[in-house]
Enzyme design. Sequence first.
Site, mmCIF file in Angstrom:
data_model
loop_
_atom_site.group_PDB
_atom_site.id
_atom_site.type_symbol
_atom_site.label_atom_id
_atom_site.label_comp_id
_atom_site.label_asym_id
_atom_site.label_seq_id
_atom_site.Cartn_x
_atom_site.Cartn_y
_atom_site.Cartn_z
ATOM 1 N N GLN A 48 1.113 -0.967 0.007
ATOM 2 C CA GLN A 48 -0.068 0.136 -0.134
ATOM 3 C C GLN A 48 1.078 1.000 -0.073
ATOM 4 O OE1 GLN A 48 -3.477 0.561 0.283
ATOM 5 N NE2 GLN A 48 -3.893 -1.496 0.233
ATOM 6 N N SER A 49 0.576 2.423 -0.720
ATOM 7 C CA SER A 49 1.586 3.488 -0.964
ATOM 8 C C SER A 49 1.861 3.914 0.556
ATOM 9 C CB SER A 49 0.797 4.345 -1.944
ATOM 10 O OG SER A 49 0.715 3.466 -3.056
ATOM 11 N N THR A 50 1.007 4.686 0.932
ATOM 12 C CA THR A 50 1.292 5.257 2.288
ATOM 13 C C THR A 50 0.823 4.815 3.216
ATOM 14 O OG1 THR A 50 -0.627 6.600 2.135
ATOM 15 C CG2 THR A 50 1.145 7.370 0.930
ATOM 16 N N GLY A 89 3.105 0.850 3.099
ATOM 17 C CA GLY A 89 3.365 2.209 3.413
ATOM 18 C C GLY A 89 4.700 2.759 2.710
#
Length: 731
Positions: A48-50, A89
Site C-alpha cells: 500500500q502506498s502510504t 506504506g
Amino acid sequence: MNETAQAASDVARNRARSQVAAGSISALLSSKIKPIHTARLAIIYVRQSTQKQVLDHGESTARQYALVDRAEALGWSRDRIEVIDEDLGQSGSSSEHRTGFRRLLSEVSSDAVGLIIGLEMSRLARSCKDWHALLELCGIYQTLLADSDGTYDPSDHNDRLLLGLKGTMSEAELHVLRNRMYEGLCNKAARGEVLNHPPLGYIRTIQDNFVMDSDAQVQAVVNSIFDRFNRWGSISGLLKSLVHDEMKVPIRPHYGPDRGELQWRQPNRVTLLNLLHHPIYAGAYRWGHRDVDAKKKIPGRPATGRTFNAYDECRVLIRDRFDAYISWEQFEANQEKLRENSKKSRFMSAPGRGISLLAGLVQCGRCGRSMSVVYSCNRLRYTCQRGAIDYGEPQCQSLSGAGLDRAIGGLLIEALRPASIALSLHASKDIQSQREQVALQWRQRLQRAEYDADLARRQYSSVDPGNRLVAADLERRWEEKLTQQERLMLDHRRFEQSQQSELTSEERSRIESLSSDIDALWSSAQTSPEDRQVIARTLLDRVVISVEEESENVDVEVRFAGGFVSQMRHTRPVQTYDQRSDYPELINRVHQLQTRGSTLAQIAASLNHEGFVPAKRAKQFNRGMISVLLRREKHRKNEPAKGHRDRSSLNTDEWWLSDLAAHLKMPIATMHRWRRVGWVKARKVESVGGHWAIHADAGELSRLTELRNYRRGWGEQKTPSRLTTPGSGDR
Ligand SMILES: [Zn+2]
C-alpha cells in the site's frame, strides 16, 4: 440455401466461436502453469502506498492477503507460498526504499520463484524502470505473474506486450494525477493562497492568513535581529552578537504537543539565514523557492539535491501582501549584502593548493562534531568550528593538518603492506575452510533427506496394494518426504547463491604484486592528492581527534572501514614551549649536556637524536634554537621561579605578569600586549628588576579568563569594552 437454414447456421457458428473462445481461455490458463512453476515458490507481493492508505484501506490489504487462497487454487501447496509485505506504506514510484521489492527481485533471480501474485500487476512497480526490470527477470527465470485479471507468462510474446502496456498505463495514470494536482496548486499559489507554516514572527489567523505575531517581545526580537544584521553586516557577526547578549529566538513549533506555543530557543545560523532571505519580512508573498536538482540527488538520500531560488527567481512573488518588519529597499539591500558575503567566503575558502588527505573524515573527540578543513596562510588546518559558525560558541579545538596527514598516511601504507595483505589473504583462507564445513553439513542434510524419501518410497512399494489403508498412509508419508526434500534443495540453492565467491589464485597473486610496491606508489608524483584521498576514504571510516588541553599531545583514534580501531598519539606543532608537556625534561637535558661541555651544535644534534622536537613547525633543533632556548631560560630564572617567586613586593590581589599568564594558560607575550594596550591594570616594580605586577582580584580574574577565551572564536570583530576595561569585572 433458404433464410431459416442461413440463420440456423449463423447461430451455430456463433455458438461454436464462443465455445472456442471460452475453451481457449481456460486452456490458456491451465497451459501456462506447469510443474516447473509449481515446483518453485509462489510469492504474494502486498503493498500500500502510504501509511494512511494502510490505515484507511485495511480492506484492500485484506484482499491482498486473500491472494494466498488464490495461489493455493492455482496449484501451490501452502508451504510453498510466501508473502512479502515489507513495503506496506511505501510509494511505488521508485524501488529505492522498498526492501520488499528488492527481495522480490533477488528471489526471482535466484530461480526460486514460479509465480508472483499481486492485486493489480502494475501496482508492483509504478515506475516503468522497475516494472521492466521485473518483467525482464521473470522472462529469464520463467516466472509467471498473476493479478485479478489473469495469469501472464513474461516469456510469451503476447503476454509480455500486455504487461508492458499495463505498466506504461499505470505510470501515465500516476503522471496525469500528479500533474492535475500540481496545476491546481500553481493556480492557488498564483493567487497567493498557498501558505505553509508561518515563519517566526508571524502567526496564522483563522481566515488562513499570516499576520505579525501579536506578542510584543517577539516583534522586538525580530526587529532587533534586523538591526543587528545592519550593524554587523554578516551572519557570523549577527549570530555572535545574539549569543553574546544571550538573546533567544522566538519559535512556535509546527508539530507536537506544544504546537503554536511560544518557545525561546538558542539562535543558530540556519534559522537566521532563513529569516534574512525570507521576503515575507518585507511584506511579500513567495512561492516556489525550492527546487530539486536531479543531478545533485544522491540515491537513497531523499533530502539531497535541494536547491533554493533567490527571492527574484521564485515562481510567484507578490509584494505588499503581509505585515512587514522591514521596507522592501532594506530587504533588497540585505540580500545584496548576503550575496557579497557568500562570494567573499567562497573566494577565501577556495583550496587551490594541496588537498587534505582526511577531508570529511575527521571528527572532533571533544564535542563529536565533524571537523572542517581550513587553509590559513597556505597551511592546512583541521578545526572544529561548526559550533562557532552555527551557534556562536567559542572555537573548540584545532590542529595543523600536514603532520596528521603524514601520520595517517603512514598508517594507511602500513595497512596496505604485503605483510598485512598476506595476513588478510590468510584470513580469507580460514573463512574458506569454514565455508567448506558449512557446505559439508548441507551435503549431509541433503543426503539424509534423499535417503528418507527413498526409504518412504520403498516402504510404499513393498506394501500389498490390497491393504489400502496402510498404502494410503505410506503414500502420504512418501509425498511428505519428497516435499521436504524439494524444499531443502530449494533452500540450499538460495544459500549457495547468497555466498560470495572466493578469490581465485590469479586474483590473489595480482593483489600481492600490487601491494608490494605500495610505498613507492603512495609517494609517487604521479599519484595525485585526489587518489590518496580516495584510498583514505576507502580504508577509513573516520578519524577522531582529541587535543589534550592546550598541549602538543593529540590522541588520535583511527577507525578503519570494517570496524578495526587503531589508537595513536600524535604530536602537533604548538606555538610556544609553554604549551609543551615535556618542557622541563627538555630543558634539564640541555643543561645536562651544557655542563658536560657540549657545544650548541652538539646539544642540538643530541636532542634530535633523542627524539626531542622543537616548538612551532620546525622539524629539528639547530644551533640557533638552542641559543634562544638558553637565553629564554636565563630570562625566566631571573624572574623568581614559579611558586617560589617572591611576593613580598606585591600588594594584595597583585600577580607577577608571568604567573598570571601561566594561571590563564596563555603566552607571556600576549599578556604583555594586553598590558601595552591597557587591558590590564599593571605596575612596574622597580625594586625587583623592573618586573610587571598586575592587579587581578576574583572579579578581574573572571573577566580575564573570559577575555582569554573570547578572543579565540571572535574573528575580526572588536573585543567588547566590557571585557577590555580593567575593573569592569568587579561588578
Ligand atoms: Zn569540537
